[in-house]
Write a protein that holds these residues in place. Structure first.
Motif, PDB file in Angstrom:
ATOM      1  N   ALA A   5      41.198  32.376  23.284  1.00 16.70           N
ATOM      2  CA  ALA A   5      41.814  31.455  24.255  1.00 16.70           C
ATOM      3  C   ALA A   5      42.307  32.199  25.494  1.00 16.70           C
ATOM      4  N   ARG A   6      41.567  33.229  25.911  1.00 18.21           N
ATOM      5  CA  ARG A   6      41.976  34.034  27.062  1.00 18.21           C
ATOM      6  C   ARG A   6      41.423  33.505  28.390  1.00 18.21           C
ATOM      7  N   THR A   7      40.653  32.416  28.333  1.00 18.61           N
ATOM      8  CA  THR A   7      39.984  31.901  29.531  1.00 18.61           C
ATOM      9  C   THR A   7      40.976  31.508  30.618  1.00 18.61           C
ATOM     10  N   THR A   8      40.700  31.935  31.846  1.00 21.67           N
ATOM     11  CA  THR A   8      41.446  31.502  33.022  1.00 21.67           C
ATOM     12  C   THR A   8      40.557  30.573  33.847  1.00 21.67           C
ATOM     13  N   VAL A   9      41.088  29.423  34.199  1.00 19.17           N
ATOM     14  CA  VAL A   9      40.368  28.452  35.021  1.00 19.17           C
ATOM     15  C   VAL A   9      40.685  28.735  36.489  1.00 19.17           C
ATOM     16  N   TRP A  10      39.625  28.924  37.281  1.00 23.48           N
ATOM     17  CA  TRP A  10      39.779  29.245  38.700  1.00 23.48           C
ATOM     18  C   TRP A  10      39.308  28.116  39.615  1.00 23.48           C
ATOM     19  N   ASP A  11      39.283  26.861  39.122  1.00 27.21           N
ATOM     20  CA  ASP A  11      38.906  25.747  39.986  1.00 27.21           C
ATOM     21  C   ASP A  11      39.794  25.785  41.228  1.00 27.21           C
ATOM     22  N   GLY A  12      39.177  25.683  42.412  1.00 21.16           N
ATOM     23  CA  GLY A  12      39.971  25.878  43.608  1.00 21.16           C
ATOM     24  C   GLY A  12      39.475  25.134  44.829  1.00 21.16           C
ATOM     25  N   VAL A  13      40.312  25.200  45.859  1.00 22.46           N
ATOM     26  CA  VAL A  13      40.032  24.600  47.167  1.00 22.46           C
ATOM     27  C   VAL A  13      40.297  25.662  48.226  1.00 22.46           C
ATOM     28  N   LEU A  14      39.425  25.724  49.218  1.00 18.45           N
ATOM     29  CA  LEU A  14      39.586  26.657  50.336  1.00 18.45           C
ATOM     30  C   LEU A  14      39.446  25.876  51.634  1.00 18.45           C
ATOM     31  N   GLU A  15      40.316  26.185  52.606  1.00 23.55           N
ATOM     32  CA  GLU A  15      40.265  25.511  53.903  1.00 23.55           C
ATOM     33  C   GLU A  15      40.405  26.531  55.027  1.00 23.55           C
ATOM     34  N   LEU A  16      39.703  26.294  56.119  1.00 22.92           N
ATOM     35  CA  LEU A  16      39.774  27.158  57.292  1.00 22.92           C
ATOM     36  C   LEU A  16      40.476  26.426  58.432  1.00 22.92           C
TER      37      LEU A  16
END
Length: 221
Positions: A71-82
């Protein structure tokens, strides 16, 4: 037996306080960086390009895990804006799940899904203007706002807690071509205990390779 030369995996006592480390890398893709390590400590990072070669390509790298074990999984779902800039293209590095990856790509924003379990993945973002504006990103482990002009050769690191968990932002040349690297470095041995020299190679495509360590200790005076 006495010798003047060692290879990876060898163990030796050394008469003196330094050695010369010779490295030859032949990559299957362009090489992004070569790290020389002593145990967990990075002694030096070598790149086959210079500051003057950097272009309008930013790499946002995410890495690490929650902790050791299951159960070491890290979720990196993300948003990026400029702000005051625009995206001309974006690709994922080390995305091995077709359900994840870039979900939405606009002129000034990007959404993605990704996970790590101790490894790393990345977004390669190509900008309309190399150094204008600001970049803001948000993921569950960490978020940040960075002036694009401040992103350079060295990593800008935003800590994400957990086990070596972080986001790293750095700039790359618009095109990498060098697949062969030869390096020679003088390395000073630790005053006490083993010096454990090894090399980690990272390619542009996200593949990595490690040498086995060479274990060195100073011979008794």
């Amino acid at each position: 037996a006495d010798t003047r030369q060692l290879m990876m995996g060898d163990i030796a006592e050394v008469a003196g306080d330094e050695v010369e480390l010779a490295i030859e890398v032949v990559g299957s893709a362009p090489i992004e960086r070569v790290d020389i390590l002593d145990g967990t400590r990075v002694l030096e990072t070598i790149r086959p390009f210079r500051e003057a070669d950097l272009g309008a390509r930013i790499r946002l790298l995410y890495q690490g895990a929650e902790y050791r074990g299951r159960a070491r999984t890290t979720v990196w779902d993300g948003v990026l804006e400029l702000e005051a800039n625009a995206i001309t293209g974006a690709t994922m590095v080390n995305n091995w799940n077709l359900d994840r990856g870039i979900q939405k790509l606009g002129r000034t924003s990007l959404e993605w899904k990704a996970v790590t379990t101790g490894n790393f993945g990345a977004l390669d973002i190509r900008l309309e203007k190399a150094r204008d504006g600001r970049l803001a990103f948000e993921t569950k482990p960490c978020q940040g706002i960075v002036v694009i002009g401040s992103i350079g050769l060295e990593d800008t690191v935003i800590d994400g807690g957990g086990l070596d968990r972080a986001v790293r932002l750095y700039r790359l040349p618009d095109r990498l071509t060098e697949r062969n690297v030869t390096i020679r470095r003088k390395i000073r041995l630790r005053e006490a205990g083993d010096t454990r020299l090894y090399v980690r190679v990272t390619q542009e495509d996200g593949h990595r390779a490690w040498s086995s360590p060479i274990y060195l200790v100073r011979a008794p005076a």
